[in-house]
Enzyme design. Structure first.
Site, PDB file in Angstrom:
ATOM      1  N   GLY A 106       0.824  -1.192   0.000  1.00 32.58           N
ATOM      2  CA  GLY A 106       0.000   0.000   0.000  1.00 32.58           C
ATOM      3  C   GLY A 106       0.866   1.252   0.000  1.00 32.58           C
ATOM      4  O   GLY A 106       2.047   1.218   0.341  1.00 32.58           O
ATOM      5  N   CYS A 107       0.266   2.354  -0.377  1.00 29.03           N
ATOM      6  CA  CYS A 107       1.043   3.595  -0.487  1.00 29.03           C
ATOM      7  C   CYS A 107       1.509   4.089   0.875  1.00 29.03           C
ATOM      8  O   CYS A 107       2.691   4.401   1.065  1.00 29.03           O
ATOM      9  CB  CYS A 107       0.245   4.649  -1.235  1.00 29.03           C
TER      10      CYS A 107
END
Lengths: 342, 342, 342, 342
Positions: free
Chosen positions: A145-146
């Site tokens: 995920g970012c």
């Protein structure tokens, strides 16, 4: 060697950024592009910045369309990747840019995503200890995920060196592209310009267990994470401020040395010189990561600030970097470490 | 009663915002306006949004010019207020919008500001316990800093109710007007638009001791503060995310009750309904404060998010609110609790 | 072949963007980097997005430093290029990114720039009729101004095809980087965010005679230009809206055909499909140009909207494109036609 | 006298801005608030900046709900006002903030809006010659469009004084709130931040006939209008650049005199001093209008730049101003001429 790559979900922000990198990649030929409600449309109408692909038409996201490629990137809503992936051959490199295969703990998955756990794939954060070995030759990659990318890179060296107490406090600001292209009232330009606001406060954001998983693995003990994401008035970028109490003996020099060691030789991560702090503008559009550390001797905390582009290193750039490792290509192919600034 | 008010430092952002409120104040007549390098210029050239004052000319900042007013607002660089204030009579209400008279501890002042301590004046944050009583009738007011306003209002109820451990971790995002009108390269529009970046990391920001002072006074014990300010791509607004470990027994219900009690009847502070979070856009240009709380039961922390307009409640609005109390006027005169959104 | 390139003025926005392209150019090795007041500083402190060059140190802008390169780019304030250029050998390719050698008419130069005219060099807008032939093999290039690039590309096909009356009306919006890195009060982030404002209204902007020169040459008659530039709250990009009365018989079909013909085969210019309009985001960071045309039959005008990145195609990208032509390299080397969006 | 006002369409941007002004209006008590799909919701969830009205609940937009008020504001989608208005008594002041009753020519209406023409009401632009007389005592008001407000105020003095040829060319930039709160992909923050783009090019924007109507009436002859609207990366504000060929003898002095005469005594319009240009930031959130003129002697054109807040003077502020005139109240009640800047 030139590999042929398909992109499922080519009309979204992650898909568009991925195509930008693949167009610049000397070892990749772009094959099928698929969409869901957008199938049948010209890509030029949906991604007007991708001039060279303007006349390509989106196909529906089916196994038939995706078959026959060396690499298939999945930029699909959470929960949809497993059904597609299982129809693709084991010899195909499948790179999932969604969350489905990131978590090792099924209970975590079910608690935060509300659906059955699909499994766990090698985790595409090459800078983590042991990660490159797990990625080499793999045919399945879970792209991080970012926020976990920014936070894990910010904190793991401190935990690897046993310099920080296992209670991390993180506040991060993200550009609006992190929320995707779905039209929701609070994402209107009129709402976000000139405004900062939080969401998912108090431990409810889905990226929280992924951070805990990463940091705990490095620390060798359970690390708790207090994570507050905020929406910032910019299209791209994550600035994460992460801190934890310093362990006894954790001097500034020891902290700095731990980060220098962790990132020596890394092609995309820069520990900035003392006195210089990260800015998301400096990594805009690039796979670069900027990091700086401080030791607050009055509050007894190690404070780390990390900056990434959420769509690049935080999603599509990380995906290409891991693909390169899996396929034995130059790890930097198709990617840049130079931001688009100002 | 109509009071006559002078503004020293009328060409800056704080001075301009103050004049916007004073123009709307039914009990104030605007007297002398002064500047330093801008003395002699039309205000219209410096503050083009203040139409009704466009033809006023800035005078030099001297005691002669400021004399003869009922109220004198000082919006001067740090360290310059004392010299002016001591030339004004004791019957004049002097409202210092700088830092000079905020801190009670001379050592703190000298460590963070590098000059001799000028003294301590009644602190203009009316929502703090006991603050209104100290402001009523006073002729000297120290207006709080913008970050301390957002953070103190965010955390003091938790400390007043003994619900939080005395180690606070704060990350705040500020609009660029908080850095003032001085032209510095990193404040250029080209640099700040589309970018988030931190500064003063690790305990070095000058507002840190002010937060410690406020929170410790309420808590009855020394509270440490880890404070990281960040610059956000917006002209105005502060979004502060503040957290501390929950004390044993500090349930969500207890936390919420403490905040409801602290802000019952406050004209400018709103504890939002559950499920709604603050946004700086909602308080843009107004004296309003939005607050929301969460209890992260996995990380054992109380997390509070507060939003203010740094120029309004964070500086000029707070100044007018305290002036109103000191003079016995309606506390809300000249001020609005309605943001300019979207 | 690998050429060695020096950049005079490497600390500014144009210089930084140029280095971003040169770093991606397979046929260029980056030599000396110079600055004026910044000489002696690390580039990393001035251009933090250019990671690979962070440890390079700026040298002073002297002929000694610039000598010995195959190509010298001059990103200097207007009026300073001639003195440097004349000290460089005739075999060196000198690419002037300033205005000094753009105008053919000495009186125009003197009227708008207030200094003696230095001369005229081949004009680096390859899409103009005859321009590539003039650039091939040249050792002196005058890079066009950013506004003239957007406006000339927007209007010249209409004038080349004799479809428009010789009175053009142009309103253009530019991102703030067009104003450079010099710190001026009106360029502060606090001033430009959330605001649009004009400047140089009424024919006084220095780019006006350059537009007149370009359009008149193509039209074969004197074209007057009413040009109004405006400053937009974004770091990059120019959106130019240009219009002129349609000549009798200038149907929409004729206009569209003229633009299709003018840009057939151009690597960087796209005449968008009908119904789609340019956006500066689509060309962000790239050398791409987006153009769309309309025929307002009620007002009898041809209206053209063109979008470029002022720093890329408008300055540094155009410079590299022309360098490539001059040196016989692939015209697109180092450049991208893909914007960084969203 | 205190009038009771209902607002139909209170959940949108125009409705929210109107409520902001009405809350500040000493002669207005806010009655029913209605919505369509939002009926039944708390206003605080939809307009979180309107603190004092947070607990009000939206009712459905029906004649029953709107009956019994002295004033009814209609902030409804185009085409829906007539059906509501005809159910309200003739003694009720109905202020239509939509387009339905602006145009005098039914053919224009049908060509641009595609539905039967509902009629024509007194036009709420008090600064136009004769407009105040028509508004005094009226019980029906058509509030002008946002662009027509900016453009008409920019150009009418030149036409009233017969200084300009009847062919106007206008390019205007608008903040995104002008497009309303409906969620459309191109209005996402990710799309609009950092980008400028045009729409409705070539004469198709619905505000075009309204501009032609206004300017032609003043000019005494048919004025053609070439109008290009652009979307700017800001929440609010319109900057309109309008120009027309100067008639013989139209000197700069004559132009300036015409504007000084037209706006002498106007409470909200400022012709700026020479050398100063409008900025939308200066009128942010206010009913103020800033105007400046130039005479381009080379291009023989009069160029006028005008700045308004599209939601304020461009919609809700204009509505309140006209209501004040109709009811014989102080024309400025509830309104401010001071922008919120920076």
């Amino acid at each position: 060697m030139v590999v042929r790559a398909a992109v499922a979900g080519a009309s979204g922000y992650a898909g568009g950024e991925l195509l930008r990198f693949l167009l610049a990649h000397p070892g990749v030929r772009i094959g099928a592009l698929t969409g869901h409600s957008n199938a049948g449309q010209r890509l030029g109408a949906l991604q007007p910045h991708l001039g060279p692909l303007a006349d390509r038409v989106l196909e529906p996201t089916t196994a038939d369309v995706l078959a026959g490629h060396d690499v298939v990137f999945l930029a699909l809503p959470h929960g949809q990747s497993a059904a597609v992936a299982e129809q693709l051959g084991e010899e195909v490199l499948v790179v999932d840019m969604g969350a489905d295969f990131r978590l090792t703990d099924a209970a975590d998955w079910e608690a935060f995503y509300g659906s059955p756990h699909a499994g766990t794939w090698p985790y595409g954060l090459p800078e983590l200890p042991g990660a490159r070995a797990a990625l080499e030759g793999t045919r399945r990659i879970a792209v991080p995920g970012c926020y976990p990318t920014a936070v894990t890179l910010g904190l793991f060296p401190a935990y690897a060196a046993r310099l920080a107490e296992p209670e991390a406090v993180i506040v991060a600001a993200s550009g609006t592209s992190g929320a995707g292209k779905a039209v929701k009232p609070h994402l209107l330009g009129s709402e976000v310009m000139g405004s900062m606001s939080p969401y998912g406060v108090g431990g409810s954001h889905r990226h929280t267990p992924e951070m805990i998983q990463n940091l705990s693995a490095v620390a060798g003990e359970r690390v708790t994470v207090s994570f507050t994401p905020t929406l910032a008035p910019m299209p791209r970028g994550i600035l994460a401020t992460s801190s934890a109490k310093a362990r006894p003996g954790a001097t500034y020099e020891a902290v700095r040395a731990a980060y220098e060691k962790a990132y020596a030789g890394e092609p995309f991560v820069t520990l900035l010189p003392e006195g210089q702090w990260p800015a998301t503008a400096s990594v805009y559009g690039s796979n670069a990561v900027q990091i700086q550390v401080a030791h607050d001797t009055a509050a007894h905390r190690i404070v780390v600030v990390s900056a990434i582009d959420n769509l690049a290193k935080g999603t599509a750039g990380g995906a290409v970097q891991s693909m390169n490792i899996a396929l034995g290509l130059d790890e930097s192919a198709g990617l840049s470490s130079i931001g688009v600034a100002p």
